[in-house]
Enzyme design. Structure first.
Site, mmCIF file in Angstrom:
data_model
loop_
_atom_site.group_PDB
_atom_site.id
_atom_site.type_symbol
_atom_site.label_atom_id
_atom_site.label_comp_id
_atom_site.label_asym_id
_atom_site.label_seq_id
_atom_site.Cartn_x
_atom_site.Cartn_y
_atom_site.Cartn_z
ATOM 1 N N HIS A 19 2.286 2.963 17.630
ATOM 2 C CA HIS A 19 0.923 3.591 17.220
ATOM 3 C C HIS A 19 0.262 3.850 18.491
ATOM 4 O O HIS A 19 -0.528 4.840 18.584
ATOM 5 C CB HIS A 19 0.500 2.302 16.337
ATOM 6 N N LYS A 43 2.148 -3.163 0.063
ATOM 7 C CA LYS A 43 2.747 -4.054 0.884
ATOM 8 C C LYS A 43 2.189 -5.430 1.076
ATOM 9 O O LYS A 43 0.811 -5.497 0.956
ATOM 10 C CB LYS A 43 2.975 -3.460 2.125
ATOM 11 N N ARG A 95 8.839 9.567 13.428
ATOM 12 C CA ARG A 95 10.261 9.174 14.015
ATOM 13 C C ARG A 95 11.544 9.844 13.472
ATOM 14 O O ARG A 95 11.368 10.425 12.161
ATOM 15 C CB ARG A 95 10.546 7.465 14.021
ATOM 16 N N SER A 133 6.920 -1.342 12.604
ATOM 17 C CA SER A 133 6.076 -2.784 12.194
ATOM 18 C C SER A 133 7.084 -3.781 11.631
ATOM 19 O O SER A 133 7.079 -4.890 11.722
ATOM 20 C CB SER A 133 4.894 -2.565 11.384
HETATM 21 O O1 PNS Z 1 1.536 2.610 7.738
HETATM 22 P P1 PNS Z 1 1.696 3.223 6.416
HETATM 23 O O2 PNS Z 1 2.210 2.047 5.661
HETATM 24 O O3 PNS Z 1 3.045 4.163 6.351
HETATM 25 O O4 PNS Z 1 0.495 3.966 5.933
HETATM 26 C C1 PNS Z 1 0.412 4.552 4.724
HETATM 27 C C2 PNS Z 1 -0.755 4.998 4.222
HETATM 28 C C3 PNS Z 1 -1.904 3.758 4.436
HETATM 29 C C4 PNS Z 1 -1.289 6.181 5.345
HETATM 30 C C5 PNS Z 1 -1.027 5.401 2.872
HETATM 31 O O5 PNS Z 1 -0.375 4.369 1.927
HETATM 32 C C6 PNS Z 1 -2.231 5.848 2.272
HETATM 33 O O6 PNS Z 1 -2.846 6.831 2.620
HETATM 34 N N1 PNS Z 1 -2.873 4.777 1.365
HETATM 35 C C7 PNS Z 1 -4.053 4.968 0.852
HETATM 36 C C8 PNS Z 1 -4.173 5.145 -0.825
HETATM 37 C C9 PNS Z 1 -3.654 6.761 -0.762
HETATM 38 O O7 PNS Z 1 -4.412 7.685 -0.618
HETATM 39 N N2 PNS Z 1 -2.705 6.897 -1.541
HETATM 40 C C10 PNS Z 1 -2.052 8.135 -2.024
HETATM 41 C C11 PNS Z 1 -1.016 8.612 -0.404
HETATM 42 S S1 PNS Z 1 -0.218 10.170 -0.875
#
Ligand code: PNS
Length: 163
Positions: A19, A43, A95, A133
């Site tokens: 990150h 999660k 990645r 992570s």
């Molecule tokens: O680090 P991560 O877990 O890959 O991040 C995922 C994240 C937080 C960017 C994604 O889950 C998100 O945008 N969550 C907010 C809710 C939302 O907008 N969901 C629709 C996404 S297509």
């Protein structure tokens, strides 16, 4: 000209060198970057959203050249958050092949929900390709050494969670 703002969203449970690598590189491309810590993810997080955001604040404040970074938390849809802060881009690190399908879907869905911003991918640096992570938490909980995957501050927070 309006300020070019990017949002770097994620769960960051915990924040890794992968990150940090994305933030360092992106900080040269945008005038301002919000690291936006997602509150409502499905999660089971090891750290609460406030803990995750405070840990990132500690890490970033130790980085000399990163003075255009701000840490935020958000709840709800990413697209709403991005539009609210007036960002022109969402940043994601990519990645190898494993990330592609998930990221492709997320970028596509977000583009359907809003056409006010672009999703921009930075390929993970060579030495960060394997950092995740989820694996950091697993390795650390099983007594393995994660010091090459996370900043020292993160490591000390992982240690205190274990106690
Ligand atoms: O680090 P991560 O877990 O890959 O991040 C995922 C994240 C937080 C960017 C994604 O889950 C998100 O945008 N969550 C907010 C809710 C939302 O907008 N969901 C629709 C996404 S297509």
């Amino acid at each position: 000209m309006s300020k070019k703002i990017a949002v770097y969203p994620g769960t960051f449970d915990p924040f890794t060198f992968g990150h940090l690598d994305v933030v360092r590189r992106a900080s040269k491309l945008f005038e301002k970057i919000f690291i936006s810590v997602a509150e409502n993810n499905n999660k089971n997080s090891l750290f609460s959203v406030n803990e995750r955001s405070n840990i990132i604040k500690e890490v970033i404040s130790n980085e000399e050249k990163l003075n255009n970074i701000e840490i935020k938390t958000f709840n709800g849809l990413l697209v709403d958050h991005v539009n609210e802060v007036g960002a022109v881009a969402v940043l994601r690190g990519l990645r190898a092949l494993s990330d592609f399908e998930y990221e492709f879907q997320m970028a596509g869905i977000n583009a359907r929900l809003s056409n006010e911003f672009e999703t921009i991918f930075l390929m993970a640096s060579e030495n960060q390709q394997f950092v995740a992570s989820r694996l950091v938490k697993e390795i650390h909980s099983l007594g393995g050494d994660v010091s090459s995957f996370v900043p020292r501050i993160v490591l000390s927070h992982l240690e205190s969670k274990k106690k």
